[in-house]
Design a protein around this motif. Structure first.
Motif, PDB file in Angstrom:
ATOM      1  N   GLU A  33       0.825  -1.214   0.000  1.00 57.86           N
ATOM      2  CA  GLU A  33       0.000   0.000   0.000  1.00 57.86           C
ATOM      3  C   GLU A  33       0.860   1.265   0.000  1.00 57.86           C
ATOM      4  OE1 GLU A  33      -3.915  -0.324   2.398  1.00 57.86           O
ATOM      5  OE2 GLU A  33      -2.497  -1.665   3.410  1.00 57.86           O
ATOM      6  N   TRP A  54      -7.330  -4.896  -3.228  1.00 57.40           N
ATOM      7  CA  TRP A  54      -7.339  -3.434  -3.301  1.00 57.40           C
ATOM      8  C   TRP A  54      -7.129  -3.031  -4.754  1.00 57.40           C
ATOM      9  CZ3 TRP A  54      -5.226  -5.901   0.901  1.00 57.40           C
ATOM     10  CH2 TRP A  54      -5.735  -5.523   2.153  1.00 57.40           C
ATOM     11  N   VAL A  84      -6.653   1.710  -3.125  1.00 61.15           N
ATOM     12  CA  VAL A  84      -5.573   1.807  -2.162  1.00 61.15           C
ATOM     13  C   VAL A  84      -5.391   3.280  -1.773  1.00 61.15           C
ATOM     14  CG1 VAL A  84      -3.759   2.010  -3.899  1.00 61.15           C
ATOM     15  CG2 VAL A  84      -3.206   1.084  -1.658  1.00 61.15           C
TER      16      VAL A  84
END
Length: 721
Positions: free
Chosen positions: A22, A53, A66
């Motif tokens: 992330e 995500w 994200v």
């Protein structure tokens, strides 16, 4: 079909993937990523797409973007890779859903036996037959990525089924397909449990068929890629229900992770995992999906330690093992955007070197077939039932690896062959077929093997081969008892801790044991009967070493009281030989193959190798060499007639991991070659070698083998064997 006519994914692959965290989305530099791929000589880039995500501005409801994302990195990467001729694949992962998706569709997800939600990596788990992984959610994301970015393919990460799971959707589907209720216990004695295990494979296959259909609707050049177990990995096979033989035809790139170099190797069938596991995995991929590029998914970092690099000497051998067996590369890392961002940058130059070798010598590595004349049969069903990554519980993997060790140590090229491909045409390619504890064989498979031996083939089988029927019920006798020349007496001894074998007859089966009358023989063994003169090695039951004054023969007791000692000699077979038709069979009723891996005494491997030679008719080997046992030999034939001899040097491995390779010099190779080769050239050393040819064999000397070298002979012509 010419090279130009083939799809890009049918050619040797040099894949580079950096799995984004992330935190990597902020400041992501697509140009630096593409430059890294080019520095490694990659021809494919894989980058995060979506699923868990979204790493692009997705419009699919419930698809969590994200945090911190700005811009559109997929768009930028698509433009840059297209300009540089690099293929771009998007990674998707639908292993589980977020809380909001679960609350909106609780029937899409899995539950345990008490009705509590099942989780995977903190997300709500869903099976491959769930709408969440298909048209309800997952396929919408795949469709969006392909429509918006025209990527070259989709990699579906973690398409596994998972553990025994309940819930309205999965229970309904299981009942509809099998007429049974989901089992409440994991017992192989329960027909519903056995049906569930097979049903999982069916579910994954259906999902993969639908997934492929979706991708191919955007063009035949779009690749569908997923990952599966690399053969001898019981834990992953058990967790995933991924059968590569079923799924291989559906995947355009057949890949298997082989991260377990060092730390991750603990818990595998050999402790640590065999340093040659990449060779094994490549052979398995080629067996499971013939004609598809076998691609080894590895990492410069260990799977359990994703921030520190593996030892480069072993990494180089890992890469060489793939090349030597006809495989390509997939470099997968999990800790950043590109190599210059990694905290530990060791190994990158080594990866680039092997990628460049595959790129530069693609004509040597592409479109090759094995020339091995020994087949080692692998059974997915037997591995599921009896295999374990815990060596103390394993009843299958170490049987196979013990045979592999015996062959590798003696420079015998071999193929892995799946038991589901036991047919007359496949077996006819081999002089010897080895069945390591192939406990379950169908009547059709037994008939094919029987006719193969009767017609002149060689067979080596061990332990419980053909002792179970298709329902995993033990028979009264071996299904191949006539071929073995042995009958099961229904009594199993063991585990023998202090057992031995007596050399009853000196034959080629006991060659190399001239200075001893007995050998170690531990583990389990089934008592069998055999014809006189067919048992060169017999069992000496345990001789307990304490007290030493009485440690001279197997103890005889009556009502718990010692009454004397048996003589060391007995008639109980450890090895049974038979001439069957015009072929030969050797049967080991014990665990000689497993012990070659788990015990390690060289006598076990010596007996196995002798058995394979005898079953082949004591003919001259395909390859003979004076190289040490730690130098492995693989023999491949190119479709244009060239013969490629690969040499992998594991010398220096006095411990794991191997940190330094000891070069081997002046290695003589003598191989079966009816027609004299026109030339012989070192692949890496780039020089011509002198070749002598006489009596249908070619002989040459390789001046030095560092970690890896190959010799290209040819063209040989169609008469070559």
């Amino acid at each position: 079909m010419t090279y130009a006519d083939r799809q890009w994914h049918d050619k040797p692959l040099r894949v580079v993937q950096t799995v984004l965290r992330e935190i990597d989305i902020e400041g992501y530099d697509p140009q630096a990523v593409v430059d890294y791929v080019k520095r490694l000589h990659g021809n494919v880039l894989i980058v995060n797409g979506g699923g868990l995500w979204a790493f692009y501005p997705s419009d699919v409801p419930g698809h969590h973007r994200v945090a911190g994302m700005s811009g559109d990195i997929l768009r930028e990467l698509r433009d840059l890779t297209a300009k540089d001729g690099i293929r771009l694949l998007a990674r998707v992962d639908f292993r589980g859903g977020h809380r909001d998706m679960f609350e909106a569709h609780p029937d899409w997800f899995s539950y345990d036996g008490q009705g509590q939600p099942l989780f995977i990596s903190g997300l709500h788990a869903a099976t491959p037959c769930s709408p969440f992984r298909n048209e309800g959610y997952g396929f919408k994301i795949v469709r969006e990525i392909l429509q918006r970015y025209a990527v070259d393919g989709i990699w579906e990460n973690a398409p596994s089924f998972g553990p025994l799971a309940y819930g309205p959707d999965v229970e309904r589907r299981f009942r509809q397909d099998t007429g049974l209720e989901l089992p409440r216990d994991e017992s192989w004695d329960d027909p519903a449990y056995r049906a569930w295990r097979e049903w999982r494979h069916t579910c994954v296959q259906r999902h993969s068929e639908d997934f492929r259909r979706l991708i191919k609707s955007f063009g035949d050049d779009k690749a569908y890629v997923a990952e599966g177990p690399s053969g001898l990995d019981a834990g992953w096979l058990d967790r995933s229900a991924l059968d590569l033989q079923r799924l291989g035809p559906l995947w355009d790139i057949v890949a298997a992770p082989t991260f377990d170099l060092i730390k991750g190797s603990y818990g595998s069938g050999l402790l640590p995992a065999p340093v040659w596991r990449c060779e094994e995995a490549t052979k398995y991929l080629r067996a499971a999906a013939p004609g598809k590029p076998a691609t080894i998914l590895f990492g410069p970092f260990d799977n359990s330690s994703r921030y520190t690099s593996v030892v480069t000497a072993e990494l180089r051998l890992w890469l060489a093992g793939a090349l030597a067996n006809g495989g390509g590369f997939w470099d997968c890392t999990f800790v950043g955007t590109h190599g210059k961002d990694f905290l530990d940058q060791r190994g990158q130059e080594d990866i680039g070197e092997f990628f460049q070798l595959l790129e530069r010598k693609e004509d040597v590595f592409d479109e090759v077939e094995s020339v091995a004349d020994v087949a080692v049969v692998h059974s997915r069903l037997v591995q599921e039932r009896f295999g374990s990554n815990d060596p103390h519980k394993d009843g299958y993997i170490q049987h196979v690896r013990g045979v592999e060790l015996a062959l590798l140590d003696n420079h015998v090229p071999y193929d892995l062959v799946l038991d589901t491909r036991i047919d007359a045409q496949t077996l006819s390619r081999y002089r010897v077929v080895v069945l390591p504890n192939a406990a379950v064989l169908s009547p059709e498979q037994e008939s094919t093997i029987r006719e193969y031996v009767r017609s002149g083939g060689g067979l080596v089988a061990t332990y419980e081969t053909s002792l179970y029927d298709a329902d995993l019920q033990r028979r009264d006798d071996y299904g191949l008892s006539d071929v073995f020349g042995a009958h099961n007496l229904g009594v199993r001894r063991g585990p023998l801790v202090y057992g031995y074998s007596w050399i009853a007859e000196r034959t080629s089966l006991t060659e190399g044991l001239d200075d001893t009358q007995i050998c170690t023989n531990n583990g389990y063994i089934w008592l069998t009967s055999a014809q006189p003169g067919s048992v060169p090695v017999t069992l000496i039951p345990e001789i307990v070493p304490q007290p030493p004054e009485r440690g001279w023969g197997p103890a005889v007791t009556k009502r718990g009281e010692p009454t004397g000692f048996e003589p060391m000699r007995s008639s109980l077979p450890v090895v049974v030989t038979q001439q069957f038709g015009t072929g030969r069979s050797v049967f080991f009723p014990g665990q000689t193959d497993k012990l070659a891996a788990s015990d390690g005494h060289p006598d076990y491997g010596l007996l196995l190798h002798n058995a394979i030679r005898w079953a082949a008719g004591d003919t001259a080997p395909l390859v003979a060499t004076d190289a040490p046992a730690a130098v492995h030999v693989t023999l491949m034939r190119h479709r244009d007639g060239r013969l490629i001899v690969h040499l992998l040097n594991y010398c220096g491995g006095y411990r794991r991991p191997i940190t330094e390779i000891q070069p081997v010099t002046n290695v003589t190779i003598d191989l079966r070659c009816p027609v004299a080769p026109e030339s012989a050239r070192l692949l890496r050393g780039d020089r011509e070698l002198e070749v002598k040819h006489a009596n249908g064999r070619a002989t040459f000397t390789v001046p030095v083998v560092n970690d890896y070298e190959a010799v290209v002979l040819g063209p040989i012509g169609p008469e070559d064997e």
